[in-house]
Enzyme design. Structure first.
Site, short mmCIF file in Angstrom:
data_model
loop_
_atom_site.label_atom_id
_atom_site.label_comp_id
_atom_site.label_asym_id
_atom_site.label_seq_id
_atom_site.Cartn_x
_atom_site.Cartn_y
_atom_site.Cartn_z
N GLY A 1 -16.51 2.89 1.43
CA GLY A 1 -17.03 3.46 0.29
C GLY A 1 -18.55 3.80 0.60
O GLY A 1 -19.15 4.01 -0.46
N ASP B 1 -10.15 0.02 8.24
CA ASP B 1 -11.68 0.01 8.04
C ASP B 1 -12.08 -1.50 7.49
O ASP B 1 -13.50 -1.52 7.62
CB ASP B 1 -11.83 0.92 6.74
N ALA C 1 -7.91 0.45 3.98
CA ALA C 1 -9.41 0.39 3.47
C ALA C 1 -9.66 -0.52 2.24
O ALA C 1 -10.41 -0.13 1.36
CB ALA C 1 -9.62 1.71 3.36
N HIS D 1 -15.92 -0.86 8.15
CA HIS D 1 -15.94 -1.07 6.73
C HIS D 1 -17.21 0.05 5.92
O HIS D 1 -18.00 -0.18 5.21
CB HIS D 1 -16.44 -2.52 6.30
N ILE D 2 -16.80 1.32 6.19
CA ILE D 2 -17.46 2.34 5.56
C ILE D 2 -16.85 3.26 4.63
O ILE D 2 -17.19 4.36 4.22
CB ILE D 2 -18.08 3.31 6.82
N ASP E 1 2.85 -1.49 -7.38
CA ASP E 1 1.85 -2.18 -7.80
C ASP E 1 2.34 -3.47 -8.68
O ASP E 1 3.76 -3.46 -9.14
CB ASP E 1 0.87 -1.81 -9.04
N GLU F 1 -15.47 -9.71 10.24
CA GLU F 1 -16.26 -8.66 10.41
C GLU F 1 -17.64 -9.17 10.75
O GLU F 1 -18.18 -10.10 10.23
CB GLU F 1 -16.40 -7.74 8.96
P1 NAI Z 1 -8.55 -1.95 -8.74
O1 NAI Z 1 -8.90 -3.39 -9.21
O2 NAI Z 1 -8.70 -0.63 -9.59
O3 NAI Z 1 -7.08 -1.53 -8.12
C1 NAI Z 1 -6.19 -2.78 -7.52
C2 NAI Z 1 -4.82 -2.46 -7.77
O4 NAI Z 1 -3.92 -3.47 -6.92
C3 NAI Z 1 -4.39 -2.95 -9.30
O5 NAI Z 1 -3.79 -1.84 -10.07
C4 NAI Z 1 -3.82 -4.32 -9.21
O6 NAI Z 1 -2.99 -4.42 -10.36
C5 NAI Z 1 -3.17 -3.95 -7.85
N1 NAI Z 1 -2.61 -5.15 -7.17
C6 NAI Z 1 -3.07 -6.55 -7.35
N2 NAI Z 1 -2.37 -7.31 -6.38
C7 NAI Z 1 -1.14 -6.43 -5.95
C8 NAI Z 1 -0.15 -6.95 -5.23
N3 NAI Z 1 -0.14 -8.27 -4.49
N4 NAI Z 1 0.70 -5.76 -4.86
C9 NAI Z 1 0.47 -4.44 -5.29
N5 NAI Z 1 -0.36 -4.17 -6.09
C10 NAI Z 1 -1.26 -5.22 -6.63
O7 NAI Z 1 -9.22 -1.78 -7.36
P2 NAI Z 1 -10.08 -0.65 -6.57
O8 NAI Z 1 -11.29 -0.07 -7.06
O9 NAI Z 1 -8.86 0.60 -6.49
O10 NAI Z 1 -10.13 -1.13 -5.02
C11 NAI Z 1 -9.18 -1.51 -4.16
C12 NAI Z 1 -9.45 -2.08 -3.23
O11 NAI Z 1 -10.26 -1.47 -2.22
C13 NAI Z 1 -10.17 -3.54 -3.37
O12 NAI Z 1 -9.85 -4.52 -2.53
C14 NAI Z 1 -11.68 -3.27 -2.96
O13 NAI Z 1 -12.51 -4.23 -2.65
C15 NAI Z 1 -11.43 -2.35 -1.74
N6 NAI Z 1 -12.51 -1.43 -1.52
C16 NAI Z 1 -12.95 -1.09 0.00
C17 NAI Z 1 -13.94 -0.38 0.04
C18 NAI Z 1 -14.31 -0.01 1.63
O14 NAI Z 1 -15.39 0.24 1.81
N7 NAI Z 1 -13.45 -0.04 2.30
C19 NAI Z 1 -15.05 0.18 -0.94
C20 NAI Z 1 -14.25 0.07 -2.59
C21 NAI Z 1 -13.53 -0.71 -2.71
#
Ligand code: NAI
Length: 408
Positions: A294, A263, A237, A291-292, A180, A268
């Site tokens: 979540g 995903d 994802a 893209h499912i 991270d 898209e």
């Molecule tokens: P979050 O904000 O809690 O965690 C993201 C983490 O990535 C943070 O700890 C941040 O410091 C870190 N980060 C940022 N830039 C970085 C980099 N260049 N290298 C390494 N780490 C880095 O977000 P959360 O809730 O965990 O979501 C993560 C991703 O999942 C988001 O992109 C969100 O949009 C996506 N997502 C996708 C879904 C889907 O349906 N496929 C559903 C929900 C979220």
């Protein structure tokens, strides 16, 4: 001037078939004046209906533009019963003193579960075997099939989803490492790694959980795929722009990595009616999902509760914790106190005028909570005696005031 209304006078509009949990949560807390509509009203319809409501809930299709907000005379807060908030003009809402809430954590578990399932299926070569079966070919063999127990899961982005996944993966007997850009508390026995390369070269499964930012665009490209072990698999994802999809297609075609589960995509389809196109259509041992990550019934139900609770907390208590466009103030209960909420442009002099106005009215301040963000100031003031309508009028007259109301 807005003063507190009885809860049953607070008119709430929920649009786009929001999960019944939302209305149930509101009703349980005494907010009985709820109107539910199934559709996303177009702008004209929305402008005509919005003036009478104090709280509004939408999902992703209702467009809350500056023009719509200009009609929202009574609106005190807006709830997006989803993750994204692009459908709302957040700045305009903030400038009008309207906090916007969403549900960023409701589907964390859903994503983590899908990723774990995909990890298991990829290490067993199930996508490949399933495709052959659909084509009428029986390939019973243990070759190249592995348990995930004891394997190394490399998590890129150790936030909400990455952290949840870490705990679940260890429970299945995996070793977890993570990378991270921010220092993150290690959960369980997970180990942070020094850099991305170390994670890529030592993981059996690489999974991405980073946001879509300039620093994560094409975070995984040709060089990063080359750094992965030949048997390792990639799971994305998070967001479509994080993986260079052409580079991934090439790595899979040349069997430089063991497989992938994707995903999210750089392009898209906008609706289920549009076809899906991708260089990954014929990729080997690859799971593609629309893209499912979540999208589960449980996540929808959680969203209903999470956002309804945030609206209730703001309405009852003035708390704006986790608002996406607004100064965040987390507040204790105000038992036996009157609570004044003053939202203003964050310019010099407003706070001193607010305090001078209170002091000239002989009012003692029991507690004061101030936060500023994006040029908006939000101060919550607990006072332990009766206030007068004249005091409220004077507070509202202070230059720079956006909204002022009292909670009982
Ligand atoms: P979050 O904000 O809690 O965690 C993201 C983490 O990535 C943070 O700890 C941040 O410091 C870190 N980060 C940022 N830039 C970085 C980099 N260049 N290298 C390494 N780490 C880095 O977000 P959360 O809730 O965990 O979501 C993560 C991703 O999942 C988001 O992109 C969100 O949009 C996506 N997502 C996708 C879904 C889907 O349906 N496929 C559903 C929900 C979220």
């Amino acid at each position: 001037m807005k003063t507190s209304l009885n809860k049953n006078q607070i008119k709430i509009l929920l649009l786009e078939n929001i999960h019944p949990n939302a209305e149930e949560t509101l009703q349980t807390q005494g907010y009985s004046n709820v109107t539910q509509l199934a559709h996303a009203p177009p702008e004209d319809e929305l402008k005509a209906m919005i003036p009478e409501y104090h709280l509004i809930g939408i999902r992703s299709r209702t467009q809350i533009t500056a023009d719509v907000l200009a009609e929202a005379n009574r609106l005190v807060a807006l709830g997006c019963f989803c993750i994204g908030t692009n459908q709302v003009d957040l700045d305009s809402a903030a400038q009008l003193g309207i906090p916007v809430f969403n549900a960023p954590f409701s589907n964390t578990r859903s994503v983590a579960e899908l990723v774990l399932a995909e990890a298991i299926l990829l290490l067993r070569g199930v996508p490949e075997k399933s495709m052959r079966m659909h084509a009428g070919t029986w390939t019973k063999s243990a070759e190249g099939a592995h348990e995930i127990r004891g394997k190394t899961l490399g998590i890129i982005g150790y936030g909400n989803i990455g952290g949840q996944l870490s705990v679940m993966a260890e429970n299945l007997g995996m070793r977890v490492i993570y990378y991270d850009v921010e220092p993150k508390l290690r959960l369980g026995n997970a180990d942070p790694v020094a850099d991305l390369n170390q994670l890529l070269t030592t993981s059996d499964i690489v999974t991405l959980h980073v946001p879509d930012t300039p620093s994560t665009r094409n975070l995984i490209g040709t060089a990063e795929l080359a750094a992965m072990q030949a048997h390792a698999v990639l799971i994305n994802a998070s967001r479509g722009g994080v993986v260079d999809i052409g580079a991934l297609a090439a790595a899979l075609a040349e069997k430089r990595i063991g497989g992938a589960a994707i995903d999210v995509f750089p392009q898209e389809p906008k609706s289920n009616a549009e076809p899906f196109e991708s260089p990954l259509l014929n990729a080997h041992n690859t799971l593609l999902t629309p893209h499912i990550g979540g999208s589960t019934i449980e996540a929808q139900a959680n969203i209903g509760i999470e956002v309804a609770e945030k609206l209730i907390r703001f309405s009852d208590n003035g708390s704006t914790q986790s608002a996406v466009n607004f100064p965040e103030v987390s507040l204790p209960e105000h038992v036996n106190l009157h609570r004044l909420l003053h939202i203003h442009h964050d310019v010099p002099g407003v706070m001193s005028e607010v305090n001078a106005t209170l002091s000239s009215a002989g009012i003692n301040i029991a507690g004061q909570y101030l936060m500023t963000r994006n040029k908006i100031g939000y101060v919550v003031i607990d006072i332990n005696r009766e206030y007068s309508q004249d005091l409220l009028t004077r507070l509202k007259a202070i230059k720079g005031t956006l909204k002022c109301r009292v909670l009982f």
